[in-house]
Design a protein around this motif. Structure first.
Motif, short mmCIF file in Angstrom:
data_model
loop_
_atom_site.label_atom_id
_atom_site.label_comp_id
_atom_site.label_asym_id
_atom_site.label_seq_id
_atom_site.Cartn_x
_atom_site.Cartn_y
_atom_site.Cartn_z
N LEU A 75 0.83 -1.20 0.00
CA LEU A 75 0.00 0.00 0.00
C LEU A 75 0.87 1.26 0.00
O LEU A 75 0.63 2.19 -0.77
CB LEU A 75 -0.92 0.00 1.22
N LEU A 76 1.90 1.28 0.84
CA LEU A 76 2.79 2.43 0.92
C LEU A 76 3.52 2.65 -0.41
O LEU A 76 3.61 3.78 -0.90
CB LEU A 76 3.80 2.23 2.05
N LEU A 77 4.04 1.58 -0.98
CA LEU A 77 4.73 1.70 -2.26
C LEU A 77 3.78 2.14 -3.36
O LEU A 77 4.13 2.94 -4.23
CB LEU A 77 5.40 0.37 -2.63
N GLY A 78 2.55 1.63 -3.31
CA GLY A 78 1.55 2.00 -4.31
C GLY A 78 1.14 3.46 -4.21
O GLY A 78 0.73 4.07 -5.21
N ARG A 79 1.27 4.03 -3.02
CA ARG A 79 0.97 5.46 -2.82
C ARG A 79 2.14 6.35 -3.21
O ARG A 79 2.07 7.57 -3.09
CB ARG A 79 0.61 5.72 -1.35
N GLY A 80 3.21 5.73 -3.67
CA GLY A 80 4.35 6.52 -4.12
C GLY A 80 5.42 6.76 -3.07
O GLY A 80 6.38 7.50 -3.32
N GLU A 81 5.27 6.15 -1.87
CA GLU A 81 6.31 6.29 -0.86
C GLU A 81 7.57 5.57 -1.35
O GLU A 81 7.51 4.43 -1.80
CB GLU A 81 5.85 5.71 0.48
N LYS A 82 8.70 6.20 -1.22
CA LYS A 82 9.95 5.62 -1.71
C LYS A 82 10.47 4.57 -0.72
O LYS A 82 10.37 4.76 0.49
CB LYS A 82 10.99 6.72 -1.92
N PRO A 83 11.03 3.47 -1.24
CA PRO A 83 11.58 2.44 -0.36
C PRO A 83 12.57 3.00 0.66
O PRO A 83 12.59 2.56 1.81
CB PRO A 83 12.26 1.48 -1.33
N ALA A 84 13.38 3.98 0.25
CA ALA A 84 14.37 4.56 1.17
C ALA A 84 13.67 5.24 2.35
O ALA A 84 14.14 5.15 3.50
CB ALA A 84 15.24 5.57 0.43
N TYR A 85 12.54 5.91 2.08
CA TYR A 85 11.81 6.58 3.16
C TYR A 85 11.21 5.55 4.11
O TYR A 85 11.25 5.71 5.34
CB TYR A 85 10.71 7.48 2.58
N ILE A 86 10.61 4.49 3.54
CA ILE A 86 10.01 3.45 4.38
C ILE A 86 11.08 2.82 5.26
O ILE A 86 10.88 2.63 6.47
CB ILE A 86 9.31 2.38 3.50
N LEU A 87 12.23 2.50 4.67
CA LEU A 87 13.32 1.90 5.45
C LEU A 87 13.80 2.83 6.56
O LEU A 87 14.00 2.40 7.70
CB LEU A 87 14.47 1.53 4.52
N ALA A 88 13.97 4.11 6.24
CA ALA A 88 14.44 5.07 7.25
C ALA A 88 13.45 5.19 8.40
O ALA A 88 13.84 5.26 9.57
CB ALA A 88 14.68 6.43 6.60
N THR A 89 12.16 5.19 8.08
CA THR A 89 11.15 5.34 9.12
C THR A 89 11.03 4.07 9.95
O THR A 89 10.84 4.13 11.17
CB THR A 89 9.79 5.70 8.49
N VAL A 90 11.12 2.92 9.31
CA VAL A 90 11.11 1.66 10.05
C VAL A 90 12.32 1.59 10.98
O VAL A 90 12.21 1.17 12.14
CB VAL A 90 11.10 0.46 9.07
N THR A 91 13.48 2.01 10.48
CA THR A 91 14.69 2.02 11.31
C THR A 91 14.49 2.90 12.54
O THR A 91 14.84 2.52 13.66
CB THR A 91 15.90 2.53 10.49
N ALA A 92 13.90 4.07 12.34
CA ALA A 92 13.65 4.99 13.47
C ALA A 92 12.69 4.35 14.47
O ALA A 92 12.86 4.49 15.69
CB ALA A 92 13.09 6.31 12.95
N ALA A 93 11.67 3.65 13.96
CA ALA A 93 10.70 3.00 14.84
C ALA A 93 11.36 1.92 15.69
O ALA A 93 11.10 1.81 16.90
CB ALA A 93 9.56 2.41 14.01
#
Length: 330
Positions: free
Chosen positions: A224-242
């Protein structure tokens, strides 16, 4: 002072140097805009200089010493300068801070510790992300100022959907007011219908699903996130922060108030993170060691794609595999 207090404070007069620091980019831009608007519109372009990145200190000071044109002052903004000054540069900045040009306002925005040498002579503007209660108070004032009635639950839901981001929350408030203009009344049903959860909330749902072993749901949210145009790098950075936050919660002996301030979490978000950590400590053998290993691995993946070792897509896929492995207790 808080960034939202700046417009009132400058009515008493402008200071020579302002330092804008904190994690909320919207608040930094808001504070910068407040200062820039002290310039007459007709000469603003001539009296505003913006410098970005690792600037030359001589150039900064040259800009700050320039005489204002058709205005009482000029503004020099230095944004994102994050490097260590040499001793000569420190002396030059210190000399300017002690005897600044009365015709200039110098703004140091998001510069980390670069200008700590002049900290004593700088007005510090706190642009850290608001707590949930602080944000809700601001949203309540915004609704009331426009003549709208919003339930406390609706206001809290807006803050939560936007991950307590002020800029996004204000945007969603304006959208809600546009759609509810007839009766000027907003409740939680309106928020659920019109305000989609922020990507950070979706990523929290992603990490939560992984921690609980709900891997089908985790992959669904990722798609869903990728389909909304979120970049993999952003998802990874946010997951890392979490995951970094969860490790801090699991190993810190600090009280809740300190943790909320340190991690930028609301009390509710801290409670949710704490419950996840406690559940996994009971169900996954050696959980703390595995959590630390996961955080280290996520940082390695970020380093890897930034240095061309992996593509962002590959790094994200490897991260998902690692987190699912820990979630299964392997």
């Amino acid at each position: 002072m808080k960034a939202i207090e700046l417009s009132e404070k400058i009515k008493l007069g402008l200071s020579a140097v302002y330092s804008l620091s904190g994690s909320d980019g919207y608040l930094r831009d808001l504070a910068t805009g407040v200062l820039i608007r002290t310039l007459p519109e007709e000469t603003r372009e001539l009296n505003y200089l913006r410098m970005e990145g690792d600037c030359n200190v001589d150039e900064i000071l040259s800009g700050a010493q320039t005489v204002a044109f058709g205005a009482t002052h000029r503004i020099v903004e230095v944004r994102g300068m994050n490097r260590t000054l040499n001793e000569a540069e420190k002396r030059a900045m210190l000399a300017y801070a002690q005897e600044p040009n009365d015709d200039c306002v110098l703004i140091l925005s998001d510069c980390g510790k670069t200008f700590d040498c002049i900290s004593k002579w700088v007005v510090h503007v706190d642009c850290e992300r608001m707590t949930r209660d602080e944000l809700c108070a601001q949203l309540s004032k915004r609704f009331a100022a426009r003549g709208y009635r919003a339930t406390p639950k609706a206001i809290r839901d807006v803050a939560d959907c936007c991950a307590c981001d002020l800029g996004k929350s204000l945007h969603e408030c304006d959208k809600l007011m546009l759609y509810c203009v007839d009766d000027k009344s907003i409740d939680e049903q309106d928020v659920a219908r019109l305000t989609p959860p922020d990507a950070e909330m979706k990523i929290f749902e992603l990490t939560n699903a992984m921690q609980r072993g709900e891997f089908d749901r985790a992959l669904e949210v990722t798609d869903l996130l990728l389909g909304r145009g979120e970049k993999p790098a952003y998802i990874l950075a946010t997951v890392t922060a979490a995951y970094r936050r969860m490790f801090h919660i699991a190993t810190s002996g600090a009280d809740d108030a300190t943790l909320c301030k340190t991690l930028g979490l609301s009390a509710g978000a801290l409670a949710v993170n704490r419950r996840i950590v406690q559940t996994n400590r009971r169900s996954v053998q050696g959980y703390i060691v595995k959590l630390k290993s996961t955080v280290d691995y996520l940082y390695e993946l970020e380093y890897g794609f930034k240095n061309g070792i992996y593509t962002p897509d590959t790094a994200l896929q490897l991260a998902l595999v690692k987190i699912m492995t820990v979630g299964k207790g392997a």
